[in-house]
Design an enzyme around this catalytic site. Structure first.
Site, mmCIF file in Angstrom:
data_model
loop_
_atom_site.group_PDB
_atom_site.id
_atom_site.type_symbol
_atom_site.label_atom_id
_atom_site.label_comp_id
_atom_site.label_asym_id
_atom_site.label_seq_id
_atom_site.Cartn_x
_atom_site.Cartn_y
_atom_site.Cartn_z
ATOM 1 N N GLY A 114 51.191 18.834 6.377
ATOM 2 C CA GLY A 114 51.980 18.531 7.579
ATOM 3 C C GLY A 114 52.114 19.704 8.525
ATOM 4 C CD GLU A 117 57.378 19.717 14.180
ATOM 5 O OE1 GLU A 117 58.043 19.758 15.238
ATOM 6 O OE2 GLU A 117 57.575 20.468 13.219
ATOM 7 C CB SER A 122 46.814 20.680 21.346
ATOM 8 O OG SER A 122 46.134 19.456 21.402
ATOM 9 C CD1 TRP A 146 50.766 12.666 15.414
ATOM 10 C CD2 TRP A 146 49.630 10.768 15.139
ATOM 11 N NE1 TRP A 146 50.876 11.939 16.557
ATOM 12 C CE2 TRP A 146 50.187 10.775 16.406
ATOM 13 C CE3 TRP A 146 48.866 9.673 14.722
ATOM 14 C CZ2 TRP A 146 50.021 9.718 17.290
ATOM 15 C CZ3 TRP A 146 48.691 8.631 15.590
ATOM 16 C CH2 TRP A 146 49.265 8.653 16.861
ATOM 17 C CB ILE A 147 51.488 13.569 7.696
ATOM 18 C CG1 ILE A 147 52.318 14.419 8.673
ATOM 19 C CG2 ILE A 147 51.019 14.376 6.488
ATOM 20 C CD1 ILE A 147 51.546 15.491 9.447
ATOM 21 C CB THR A 148 45.961 12.220 6.396
ATOM 22 O OG1 THR A 148 45.520 12.229 7.743
ATOM 23 C CG2 THR A 148 45.001 11.402 5.540
ATOM 24 N NE ARG A 258 19.277 -10.615 19.180
ATOM 25 C CZ ARG A 258 19.783 -11.837 19.206
ATOM 26 N NH1 ARG A 258 19.777 -12.588 18.115
ATOM 27 N NH2 ARG A 258 20.311 -12.318 20.310
ATOM 28 N N GLY A 330 25.931 -8.478 21.752
ATOM 29 C CA GLY A 330 27.151 -9.240 21.473
ATOM 30 C C GLY A 330 27.549 -9.171 20.009
ATOM 31 C CD GLU A 353 41.073 18.655 9.575
ATOM 32 O OE1 GLU A 353 40.542 19.762 9.511
ATOM 33 O OE2 GLU A 353 41.121 17.861 8.631
HETATM 34 C C1 FAD Z 1 44.337 9.507 12.115
HETATM 35 C C2 FAD Z 1 44.972 10.847 12.278
HETATM 36 C C3 FAD Z 1 45.209 11.648 11.156
HETATM 37 C C4 FAD Z 1 45.841 12.882 11.303
HETATM 38 N N1 FAD Z 1 46.136 13.614 10.168
HETATM 39 C C5 FAD Z 1 46.876 14.750 10.287
HETATM 40 C C6 FAD Z 1 47.318 15.447 9.118
HETATM 41 O O1 FAD Z 1 47.027 15.061 7.970
HETATM 42 N N2 FAD Z 1 48.108 16.529 9.299
HETATM 43 C C7 FAD Z 1 48.473 17.011 10.521
HETATM 44 O O2 FAD Z 1 49.187 17.998 10.602
HETATM 45 N N3 FAD Z 1 48.051 16.365 11.659
HETATM 46 C C8 FAD Z 1 47.283 15.250 11.562
HETATM 47 N N4 FAD Z 1 46.874 14.581 12.704
HETATM 48 C C9 FAD Z 1 47.270 15.080 14.012
HETATM 49 C C10 FAD Z 1 46.130 15.618 14.848
HETATM 50 O O3 FAD Z 1 45.686 16.855 14.355
HETATM 51 C C11 FAD Z 1 46.613 15.666 16.301
HETATM 52 O O4 FAD Z 1 46.685 14.328 16.744
HETATM 53 C C12 FAD Z 1 45.700 16.467 17.186
HETATM 54 O O5 FAD Z 1 45.767 17.827 16.860
HETATM 55 C C13 FAD Z 1 46.036 16.291 18.681
HETATM 56 O O6 FAD Z 1 47.395 16.436 18.920
HETATM 57 P P1 FAD Z 1 48.175 15.329 19.795
HETATM 58 O O7 FAD Z 1 47.805 14.015 19.213
HETATM 59 O O8 FAD Z 1 49.601 15.681 19.826
HETATM 60 O O9 FAD Z 1 47.534 15.431 21.227
HETATM 61 P P2 FAD Z 1 48.005 16.441 22.393
HETATM 62 O O10 FAD Z 1 48.046 17.820 21.866
HETATM 63 O O11 FAD Z 1 49.216 15.903 23.049
HETATM 64 O O12 FAD Z 1 46.772 16.309 23.393
HETATM 65 C C14 FAD Z 1 46.654 15.280 24.365
HETATM 66 C C15 FAD Z 1 45.450 15.577 25.246
HETATM 67 O O13 FAD Z 1 45.649 16.819 25.939
HETATM 68 C C16 FAD Z 1 44.581 17.715 25.648
HETATM 69 N N5 FAD Z 1 45.099 19.088 25.598
HETATM 70 C C17 FAD Z 1 46.184 19.564 24.920
HETATM 71 N N6 FAD Z 1 46.314 20.881 25.094
HETATM 72 C C18 FAD Z 1 45.278 21.279 25.868
HETATM 73 C C19 FAD Z 1 44.832 22.524 26.399
HETATM 74 N N7 FAD Z 1 45.497 23.663 26.135
HETATM 75 N N8 FAD Z 1 43.720 22.556 27.153
HETATM 76 C C20 FAD Z 1 43.039 21.416 27.414
HETATM 77 N N9 FAD Z 1 43.395 20.197 26.945
HETATM 78 C C21 FAD Z 1 44.503 20.133 26.189
HETATM 79 C C22 FAD Z 1 44.054 17.265 24.304
HETATM 80 O O14 FAD Z 1 42.704 17.723 24.094
HETATM 81 C C23 FAD Z 1 44.158 15.756 24.424
HETATM 82 O O15 FAD Z 1 43.069 15.260 25.145
HETATM 83 C C24 FAD Z 1 46.197 13.357 12.582
HETATM 84 C C25 FAD Z 1 45.928 12.572 13.711
HETATM 85 C C26 FAD Z 1 45.343 11.331 13.577
HETATM 86 C C27 FAD Z 1 45.104 10.498 14.808
#
Ligand code: FAD
Length: 370
Positions: A114, A117, A122, A146-148, A258, A330, A353
């Site tokens: 984890g 949040e 990011s 979003w924790i797997t 096909r 299709g 990640e």
């Molecule tokens: C199916 C799934 C499994 C996951 N499993 C885990 C897990 O086990 N443990 C864990 O800790 N997390 C997990 N995550 C979280 C995942 O790592 C985050 O979703 C990811 O890091 C992106 O963060 P965010 O979703 O908050 O997007 P945001 O950070 O809000 O980003 C939104 C958009 O803004 C862009 N952006 C953000 N900052 C910048 C910047 N500085 N410059 C340019 N563009 C930017 C991003 O590229 C993106 O396009 C999981 C996510 C999913 C969907």
């Protein structure tokens, strides 16, 4: 041999059920227990801790072969091996390794990790979950999103703030067992793809964790997490490679069968050139991946190379899955053929990640250093 074992397992244990799991968002814990018996849940864990003791090369092969059939299972295998297990393997004390690695490598316990949040994805350094010292204990409060394996994980490595906001040495990693009072699972996400890989919240309410559960030193958690992600990104690259190859294999087969205008659609250059692009990009992604693996296997820094491999392979997975749907026409838009699932699953690879944009930040930072 390892590749064949993963192929046989995927064909026998995953292929007959993956659509059913996808539709119902069922996380098949029993499949991971069987993968554990075969050594695929502790691929990188040394044999002295009950693992397989392999390198990143074998690890890529395992994730790739499973993901050719089902990305969800590939993602969960990757998260378990690289994140929770990987963090303990790289940074935990000998006592912690002896206690947790055998359980994780055998999949007696499923692991979660984890970092993310709701408001800090990011920008993970701004996390709000706190850990405050109280005698021999740390008291955690906050929610991870979003924790797997957020619901089914038996143990989690959790990153929490123990210092000042934006201090890269103000975050600490803790090993927290599911039974710890104050630790519970929250909402499970209803996702576009990777639906059989469970994604949920971890909630901490005055959760008291003994100081012996700290990984490494207090304040080292964020730096550890970034290093864990260097390896984790290789696994997401392997997941991407598997999805891309799965989409290409299905597209080659279908385009030969096909017929339109009295001939197989593979005879139209428009279709054949799509296959050529897919095959070329897949080989390039594979080379980047093995380059990062080589560095990692030899204990060399691979921040730039693993980010490149993850960035490129994940974008290739999305392109190959998209072209796969196009080649199927299709039929590709229905759940009767595998490409629509590759299409949905592939998108996670450019997000989890570290998004593609964040990979480009990491790569550009590294190239600008030189
Ligand atoms: C199916 C799934 C499994 C996951 N499993 C885990 C897990 O086990 N443990 C864990 O800790 N997390 C997990 N995550 C979280 C995942 O790592 C985050 O979703 C990811 O890091 C992106 O963060 P965010 O979703 O908050 O997007 P945001 O950070 O809000 O980003 C939104 C958009 O803004 C862009 N952006 C953000 N900052 C910048 C910047 N500085 N410059 C340019 N563009 C930017 C991003 O590229 C993106 O396009 C999981 C996510 C999913 C969907």
């Amino acid at each position: 041999m390892i590749s064949q074992m993963a192929i046989d397992f995927a064909e026998k244990e995953i292929r007959p059920h993956f659509m059913e799991w996808d539709e119902s968002q069922y996380f098949p814990v029993e499949v991971f227990k069987k993968l554990g018996e075969l050594g695929m849940m502790g691929v990188l864990v040394p044999t002295e801790y009950g693992g397989s003791g392999f390198s990143y090369n074998e690890y890529i092969v395992v994730i790739e072969e499973i993901s050719k059939v089902c990305g969800s299972i590939g993602l969960s295998v990757a998260a378990h091996n690289s994140l929770c297990t990987g963090h303990i393997l790289q940074f935990a004390s000998e006592d912690q390794k002896k206690k947790y690695l055998p359980k994780l490598a055998s999949a007696e316990w499923i692991g979660a990790w984890g970092l993310t949040e709701a408001n800090t994805g990011s920008d993970a350094m701004r996390m709000k979950t706190t850990a405050v010292k109280d005698g021999e204990y740390w008291v955690l409060n906050g929610t991870k999103n979003w924790i797997t394996h957020g619901v089914s994980g038996d143990v989690a490595v959790v990153l929490a703030r123990t210092g000042e906001l934006l201090d890269s040495h103000g975050i600490t990693a803790f090993i927290i067992e599911r039974s710890t009072p104050g630790f519970e699972a929250g909402k499970k996400e209803n996702k576009l793809g990777m639906r059989a890989s469970e994604t949920a919240e971890l909630i901490f309410s005055d959760c008291r964790v003994h100081e012996s559960q700290v990984i490494g030193k207090v304040g080292e958690g964020f730096v550890q997490a970034m290093k864990v992600l260097d390896g984790g990104r290789i696994s997401i690259g392997a997941l991407s490679l598997g999805i891309a190859k799965g989409a290409l294999d299905a597209s080659i087969k279908y385009s030969k069968e096909r017929e339109q205008f009295g001939q197989a659609i593979s005879r139209f250059q428009a279709i054949a050139f799509k296959l050529a692009d897919m095959a070329t990009e897949i080989e390039a992604a594979e080379m980047l991946l093995y380059q990062a693996a080589y560095l990692k296997n030899n204990g060399l820094k691979c921040t730039k190379e693993s980010a490149m491999a993850k960035y490129y392979a994940s974008e290739v997975a999305v392109r190959c899955a998209t072209e796969g749907v196009q080649i199927f026409g299709g039929y590709g838009y229905t759940k009767d053929f595998p490409v629509e699932k590759f299409y949905r699953d592939s998108k996670l690879c450019t997000i989890g990640e570290g998004t593609s944009e964040i990979q480009k930040l990491v790569i550009s930072r590294e190239v600008l250093k030189g």
